[in-house]
Design a protein around this motif. Structure first.
Motif, PDB file in Angstrom:
ATOM      1  N   ARG A 181       0.863  -1.189   0.000  1.00 57.93           N
ATOM      2  CA  ARG A 181       0.000   0.000   0.000  1.00 57.93           C
ATOM      3  C   ARG A 181       0.894   1.232   0.000  1.00 57.93           C
ATOM      4  O   ARG A 181       2.009   1.209   0.516  1.00 57.93           O
ATOM      5  CB  ARG A 181      -0.901   0.000   1.231  1.00 57.93           C
ATOM      6  CG  ARG A 181      -0.154  -0.029   2.549  1.00 57.93           C
ATOM      7  CD  ARG A 181      -1.064   0.010   3.750  1.00 57.93           C
ATOM      8  NE  ARG A 181      -1.619   1.334   3.977  1.00 57.93           N
ATOM      9  CZ  ARG A 181      -2.245   1.682   5.107  1.00 57.93           C
ATOM     10  NH1 ARG A 181      -2.377   0.801   6.088  1.00 57.93           N
ATOM     11  NH2 ARG A 181      -2.709   2.895   5.244  1.00 57.93           N
ATOM     12  N   PRO A 182       0.434   2.329  -0.580  1.00 52.23           N
ATOM     13  CA  PRO A 182       1.254   3.544  -0.618  1.00 52.23           C
ATOM     14  C   PRO A 182       1.528   4.091   0.778  1.00 52.23           C
ATOM     15  O   PRO A 182       0.641   4.124   1.637  1.00 52.23           O
ATOM     16  CB  PRO A 182       0.402   4.515  -1.441  1.00 52.23           C
ATOM     17  CG  PRO A 182      -0.517   3.643  -2.233  1.00 52.23           C
ATOM     18  CD  PRO A 182      -0.806   2.464  -1.366  1.00 52.23           C
ATOM     19  N   PHE A 183       2.737   4.536   0.987  1.00 48.09           N
ATOM     20  CA  PHE A 183       3.129   5.142   2.250  1.00 48.09           C
ATOM     21  C   PHE A 183       2.634   6.584   2.281  1.00 48.09           C
ATOM     22  O   PHE A 183       2.863   7.344   1.338  1.00 48.09           O
ATOM     23  CB  PHE A 183       4.648   5.103   2.393  1.00 48.09           C
ATOM     24  CG  PHE A 183       5.154   5.592   3.723  1.00 48.09           C
ATOM     25  CD1 PHE A 183       4.663   5.057   4.904  1.00 48.09           C
ATOM     26  CD2 PHE A 183       6.118   6.586   3.790  1.00 48.09           C
ATOM     27  CE1 PHE A 183       5.125   5.497   6.135  1.00 48.09           C
ATOM     28  CE2 PHE A 183       6.587   7.032   5.014  1.00 48.09           C
ATOM     29  CZ  PHE A 183       6.092   6.487   6.190  1.00 48.09           C
ATOM     30  N   THR A 184       1.945   6.959   3.343  1.00 45.79           N
ATOM     31  CA  THR A 184       1.361   8.288   3.459  1.00 45.79           C
ATOM     32  C   THR A 184       1.707   8.896   4.818  1.00 45.79           C
ATOM     33  O   THR A 184       2.226   8.222   5.708  1.00 45.79           O
ATOM     34  CB  THR A 184      -0.172   8.226   3.336  1.00 45.79           C
ATOM     35  OG1 THR A 184      -0.688   7.457   4.447  1.00 45.79           O
ATOM     36  CG2 THR A 184      -0.608   7.582   2.022  1.00 45.79           C
ATOM     37  N   GLN A 185       1.362  10.162   4.984  1.00 44.51           N
ATOM     38  CA  GLN A 185       1.583  10.826   6.269  1.00 44.51           C
ATOM     39  C   GLN A 185       0.759  10.170   7.367  1.00 44.51           C
ATOM     40  O   GLN A 185       1.212  10.057   8.512  1.00 44.51           O
ATOM     41  CB  GLN A 185       1.248  12.306   6.149  1.00 44.51           C
ATOM     42  CG  GLN A 185       1.616  13.129   7.370  1.00 44.51           C
ATOM     43  CD  GLN A 185       3.118  13.355   7.499  1.00 44.51           C
ATOM     44  OE1 GLN A 185       3.894  12.900   6.675  1.00 44.51           O
ATOM     45  NE2 GLN A 185       3.507  14.062   8.544  1.00 44.51           N
ATOM     46  N   ASP A 186      -0.442   9.738   7.047  1.00 44.85           N
ATOM     47  CA  ASP A 186      -1.270   9.049   8.038  1.00 44.85           C
ATOM     48  C   ASP A 186      -0.609   7.750   8.484  1.00 44.85           C
ATOM     49  O   ASP A 186      -0.649   7.390   9.671  1.00 44.85           O
ATOM     50  CB  ASP A 186      -2.663   8.756   7.473  1.00 44.85           C
ATOM     51  CG  ASP A 186      -3.539   9.998   7.399  1.00 44.85           C
ATOM     52  OD1 ASP A 186      -3.213  10.996   8.074  1.00 44.85           O
ATOM     53  OD2 ASP A 186      -4.538   9.962   6.662  1.00 44.85           O
ATOM     54  N   TYR A 187      -0.014   7.041   7.535  1.00 46.26           N
ATOM     55  CA  TYR A 187       0.677   5.783   7.861  1.00 46.26           C
ATOM     56  C   TYR A 187       1.880   6.086   8.755  1.00 46.26           C
ATOM     57  O   TYR A 187       2.144   5.374   9.733  1.00 46.26           O
ATOM     58  CB  TYR A 187       1.123   5.105   6.571  1.00 46.26           C
ATOM     59  CG  TYR A 187       1.516   3.653   6.710  1.00 46.26           C
ATOM     60  CD1 TYR A 187       0.686   2.633   6.255  1.00 46.26           C
ATOM     61  CD2 TYR A 187       2.729   3.290   7.277  1.00 46.26           C
ATOM     62  CE1 TYR A 187       1.057   1.307   6.363  1.00 46.26           C
ATOM     63  CE2 TYR A 187       3.106   1.963   7.395  1.00 46.26           C
ATOM     64  CZ  TYR A 187       2.267   0.975   6.929  1.00 46.26           C
ATOM     65  OH  TYR A 187       2.634  -0.341   7.055  1.00 46.26           O
ATOM     66  N   ALA A 188       2.615   7.157   8.437  1.00 47.96           N
ATOM     67  CA  ALA A 188       3.761   7.541   9.262  1.00 47.96           C
ATOM     68  C   ALA A 188       3.321   7.878  10.679  1.00 47.96           C
ATOM     69  O   ALA A 188       3.989   7.514  11.659  1.00 47.96           O
ATOM     70  CB  ALA A 188       4.476   8.734   8.629  1.00 47.96           C
ATOM     71  N   SER A 189       2.192   8.573  10.797  1.00 48.15           N
ATOM     72  CA  SER A 189       1.677   8.923  12.113  1.00 48.15           C
ATOM     73  C   SER A 189       1.324   7.669  12.905  1.00 48.15           C
ATOM     74  O   SER A 189       1.580   7.577  14.115  1.00 48.15           O
ATOM     75  CB  SER A 189       0.435   9.815  11.958  1.00 48.15           C
ATOM     76  OG  SER A 189      -0.081  10.185  13.213  1.00 48.15           O
ATOM     77  N   GLN A 190       0.753   6.700  12.225  1.00 45.19           N
ATOM     78  CA  GLN A 190       0.426   5.427  12.879  1.00 45.19           C
ATOM     79  C   GLN A 190       1.689   4.726  13.379  1.00 45.19           C
ATOM     80  O   GLN A 190       1.734   4.227  14.505  1.00 45.19           O
ATOM     81  CB  GLN A 190      -0.314   4.527  11.895  1.00 45.19           C
ATOM     82  CG  GLN A 190      -0.698   3.163  12.435  1.00 45.19           C
ATOM     83  CD  GLN A 190      -1.137   2.232  11.318  1.00 45.19           C
ATOM     84  OE1 GLN A 190      -0.608   1.142  11.155  1.00 45.19           O
ATOM     85  NE2 GLN A 190      -2.106   2.666  10.538  1.00 45.19           N
TER      86      GLN A 190
END
Length: 264
Positions: A96-105
């Motif tokens: 899945r694409p890496f996003t800012q939301d994923y980084a926050s998680q």
């Protein structure tokens, strides 16, 4: 504390970066702990062979399954002894694409994060079968291995840990923090080769500066990444500012090829 183990055949591609800038400060403050593990240490032969030719022929080499399986099992045992679990990540074009939301998680993760770095032509498919890693892509392009994506994951997550950045306000103002690109920045001197600074930034009028920065963030996003605005619920102020941007003749960029997907 965010705990990360990076499994790689090339530790020297990773370790020097971890000892610089914000990542070093985060570790010095005890907010981040990163260990770089050499997968060759988990081989059993005296030559420490961790790759071999692919079955069926073809170019390149394939990373062997056994060293990876041993490494992950070792880390699971270490984590269990400390009362922890692991979260296994695998940078991959299939992810899945890496996003800012994923980084926050990731920044709030209490499990130990283990990042497996692929290399060469890929990893023996039996690693996926046995471990079912969480696959994540940092973009639609090809890289030599997973080492650079691993650093991207660690850097993006670490900066979101409270206390890592010196000025917490910088988090709120960065690109993607609220799905907009960041406004432009200026510093001294006021004149650089005939190029000046917007007058509003020299005015000392804080509310006017805030509105200008918001409008510029909307302008930049509309011009460069209109997809970020397309499905966004805008505030009344944002709608007004965006309408001003459009009325001033701003033309959005075309949707970029592959922006909805992800690969590494």
């Amino acid at each position: 504390m965010l705990r990360v183990d990076i499994l790689t055949l090339f530790p020297d591609m990773v370790a020097p970066v971890l000892g610089q800038s914000m990542l070093k400060r985060a570790q010095d403050k005890g907010l981040l702990a990163v260990q770089v593990r050499n997968l060759r240490d988990f081989t059993l032969d005296r030559h420490k062979v961790a790759d071999d030719v692919p079955y069926g022929g073809g170019a390149g080499m394939v990373m062997k399954a056994e060293p990876i399986l041993r490494a992950v099992e070792t880390l699971r045992e270490e984590a269990a002894a400390a009362g922890e679990e692991i979260r296994l990540l695998f940078p991959s074009p299939h992810g899945r694409p890496f996003t800012q939301d994923y980084a926050s998680q990731l920044s709030a993760e209490r499990r130990r994060i283990v990042i497996l770095c692929g290399h060469y032509e890929g990893v023996d498919e039996r690693v996926r079968t046995a471990l079912a890693p969480e696959e994540i892509s940092v973009g639609d392009y090809v890289l030599t291995g997973g080492e650079l994506p691993a650093l991207v994951l660690v850097d993006a997550a670490a900066r979101l840990i409270p206390g890592v950045l010196g000025d917490p306000e910088s988090l709120a103002e960065e690109s993607f923090s609220d799905s907009l690109l960041e406004y432009p920045h200026y510093t001294r001197p006021a004149d650089v080769q005939g190029m000046g600074v917007p007058e509003v930034l020299l005015s000392g009028h804080h509310e006017a500066i805030r509105v200008w920065r918001r409008k510029q963030a909307l302008r930049s996003t509309y011009l460069r990444r209109p997809d970020l605005i397309r499905d966004r619920a805008l505030s009344e102020e944002d709608r007004r500012l965006l309408n001003e941007v459009i009325s001033e003749g701003a033309v959005p960029a075309p949707i970029r090829c592959g922006e909805e997907g992800g690969g590494t």
